[in-house]
Design an enzyme around this catalytic site. Structure first.
Site, PDB file in Angstrom:
ATOM      1  N   HIS A 103       0.838  -1.196   0.000  1.00 49.12           N
ATOM      2  CA  HIS A 103       0.000   0.000   0.000  1.00 49.12           C
ATOM      3  C   HIS A 103       0.874   1.247   0.000  1.00 49.12           C
ATOM      4  CE1 HIS A 103      -3.165   2.671   2.067  1.00 49.12           C
ATOM      5  NE2 HIS A 103      -3.407   2.615   0.763  1.00 49.12           N
TER       6      HIS A 103
ATOM      7  N   ASP B 196       8.016   7.228 -20.831  1.00 50.47           N
ATOM      8  CA  ASP B 196       8.345   7.195 -22.248  1.00 50.47           C
ATOM      9  C   ASP B 196       9.805   6.786 -22.412  1.00 50.47           C
ATOM     10  OD1 ASP B 196       9.917   9.535 -21.750  1.00 50.47           O
ATOM     11  OD2 ASP B 196       8.247  10.843 -22.311  1.00 50.47           O
TER      12      ASP B 196
ATOM     13  N   HIS C   1       7.467  18.948 -14.365  1.00 51.62           N
ATOM     14  CA  HIS C   1       8.249  17.802 -14.839  1.00 51.62           C
ATOM     15  C   HIS C   1       9.491  17.590 -13.969  1.00 51.62           C
ATOM     16  CE1 HIS C   1       9.469  14.716 -17.604  1.00 51.62           C
ATOM     17  NE2 HIS C   1      10.595  15.344 -17.917  1.00 51.62           N
TER      18      HIS C   1
ATOM     19  N   TYR D 126       6.339  13.941 -22.459  1.00 53.80           N
ATOM     20  CA  TYR D 126       5.679  13.900 -21.149  1.00 53.80           C
ATOM     21  C   TYR D 126       4.696  12.739 -20.986  1.00 53.80           C
ATOM     22  CZ  TYR D 126       7.805  18.478 -21.066  1.00 53.80           C
ATOM     23  OH  TYR D 126       8.715  19.508 -21.133  1.00 53.80           O
ATOM     24  N   ALA D 127       4.907  11.660 -21.704  1.00 54.03           N
ATOM     25  CA  ALA D 127       4.055  10.469 -21.576  1.00 54.03           C
ATOM     26  C   ALA D 127       4.596   9.623 -20.425  1.00 54.03           C
ATOM     27  CB  ALA D 127       4.021   9.687 -22.887  1.00 54.03           C
ATOM     28  N   ASN D 128       4.339  10.101 -19.221  1.00 54.20           N
ATOM     29  CA  ASN D 128       4.849   9.481 -18.000  1.00 54.20           C
ATOM     30  C   ASN D 128       3.783   9.556 -16.915  1.00 54.20           C
ATOM     31  OD1 ASN D 128       7.698   9.449 -19.050  1.00 54.20           O
ATOM     32  ND2 ASN D 128       7.447  11.663 -18.877  1.00 54.20           N
TER      33      ASN D 128
END
EC number: 5.4.99.62
Length: 139
Positions: free
Chosen positions: A20, A28, A106, A128-130
């Protein structure tokens, strides 16, 4: 052989050991990965697998309670953001919970990755595909 959607053994092991509030980053192809953090590198070539394909495979086995996304995605990659938010909404329905989404710079996002149990690198080559996913409990 496993019959669930996720077949990658190292990734499946990481998810199985999450407790948890532990975090897992999906990134990316360009995000810097700290040396001390476990790297699960799925990238084969540009775009393979995509960020969203990787996200969907991960959440078949991970219960998510919250997520962190870089603020810059809103301007620089709205198409991925829209698809990601739709996927998170569907995941909320499947899991029966609300997933808190937090936006940070970022630079702050990269700092938060240092606390991830592992970072999963996709072949995504768009900005920014994170996402950082935080593990919840399904009870």
């Amino acid at each position: 052989m496993k019959k669930t959607a996720l077949l990658n053994a190292p990734l499946s092991q990481v998810i199985a050991t999450l407790g948890h509030t532990d975090s897992l980053t999906i990134c990316d192809a360009g995000l810097p990965i700290p040396k001390q953090i476990e790297r699960v590198d799925l990238a084969l070539s540009a775009g393979v697998p995509s960020f969203l394909q990787t996200f969907h495979a991960v959440v078949t086995e991970m219960f998510v309670e919250r997520a962190i996304i870089a603020e810059e995605i809103k301007e620089k990659n709205p198409k991925i953001l829209t698809a990601l938010l739709n996927s998170l909404a569907q995941l909320e329905q499947q899991q029966g919970n609300q997933i808190e989404v937090q936006y940070v710079s970022h630079d702050m996002f990269k700092t938060y990755t240092h606390a991830s149990k592992a970072i999963v690198r996709s072949g995504e080559c768009s900005p920014y595909a994170n996402i950082i996913l935080y593990s919840g409990v399904p009870f």
